[in-house]
Design a protein around this motif. Sequence first.
Motif, PDB file in Angstrom:
ATOM      1  N   THR A  64      24.159 -24.698  -8.638  1.00 16.71           N
ATOM      2  CA  THR A  64      24.266 -23.722  -7.550  1.00 16.71           C
ATOM      3  C   THR A  64      23.644 -22.391  -7.961  1.00 16.71           C
ATOM      4  OG1 THR A  64      26.275 -24.785  -6.771  1.00 16.71           O
ATOM      5  CG2 THR A  64      25.881 -22.539  -6.012  1.00 16.71           C
ATOM      6  N   THR A 124      20.414 -20.764  -6.178  1.00 18.30           N
ATOM      7  CA  THR A 124      20.527 -19.415  -5.615  1.00 18.30           C
ATOM      8  C   THR A 124      19.418 -18.519  -6.150  1.00 18.30           C
ATOM      9  OG1 THR A 124      22.913 -19.631  -5.376  1.00 18.30           O
ATOM     10  CG2 THR A 124      22.029 -17.387  -5.421  1.00 18.30           C
ATOM     11  N   ARG A 125      19.219 -18.528  -7.468  1.00 12.50           N
ATOM     12  CA  ARG A 125      18.156 -17.726  -8.091  1.00 12.50           C
ATOM     13  C   ARG A 125      16.793 -18.121  -7.534  1.00 12.50           C
ATOM     14  NH1 ARG A 125      14.712 -19.153 -11.406  1.00 12.50           N
ATOM     15  NH2 ARG A 125      15.819 -21.004 -12.085  1.00 12.50           N
ATOM     16  N   MET A 164      16.308 -16.856  -3.965  1.00 12.36           N
ATOM     17  CA  MET A 164      16.079 -15.401  -3.958  1.00 12.36           C
ATOM     18  C   MET A 164      14.668 -15.054  -4.440  1.00 12.36           C
ATOM     19  SD  MET A 164      18.686 -14.213  -2.488  1.00 12.36           S
ATOM     20  CE  MET A 164      18.361 -12.475  -2.688  1.00 12.36           C
TER      21      MET A 164
END
Length: 138
Positions: free
Chosen positions: A67, A71-72, A75
């Motif tokens: 996760t 997420t990184r 972004m």
Amino acid sequence: MNYSERIEGLFQEYEKQRNSLTEMQAKMNALSATAMSPRREVSITVGQNGVLTDIQFPSAAHKRLTTADLTRLIMETYGDAKEQVMNQAAAVLAPMLPDGLDAQKLVRGQAGADAFLPKEPRMVTSVRELLARGGNAE
């Protein structure tokens, strides 16, 4: 050239600038950019001002990520797409700006107050000439 002809010329220039601004606004509203992560885990599309408009997962590769890593990656990919659309916006805006105003800084909100309100007001040369003569065009 008499005063009436100068005023008419100024109005024609105003209409030309207004039409150019309308065209620029349409181009700005249509801006869009898509970025893909390096291994095709995620695709991000943004519109004007970097507003997120779509997220796609074109392969199952994202399922192998934690996760935090996903997420990184989202972004970072979003940042790439936003940078692309900001560059597009600067390219559309640059021809409309007065000399010395940096379109890249303007679209990123980094332009100083002098960019918007210079110490000396900007005005058409013909208006400045009329004022220098006290309004007498002939």
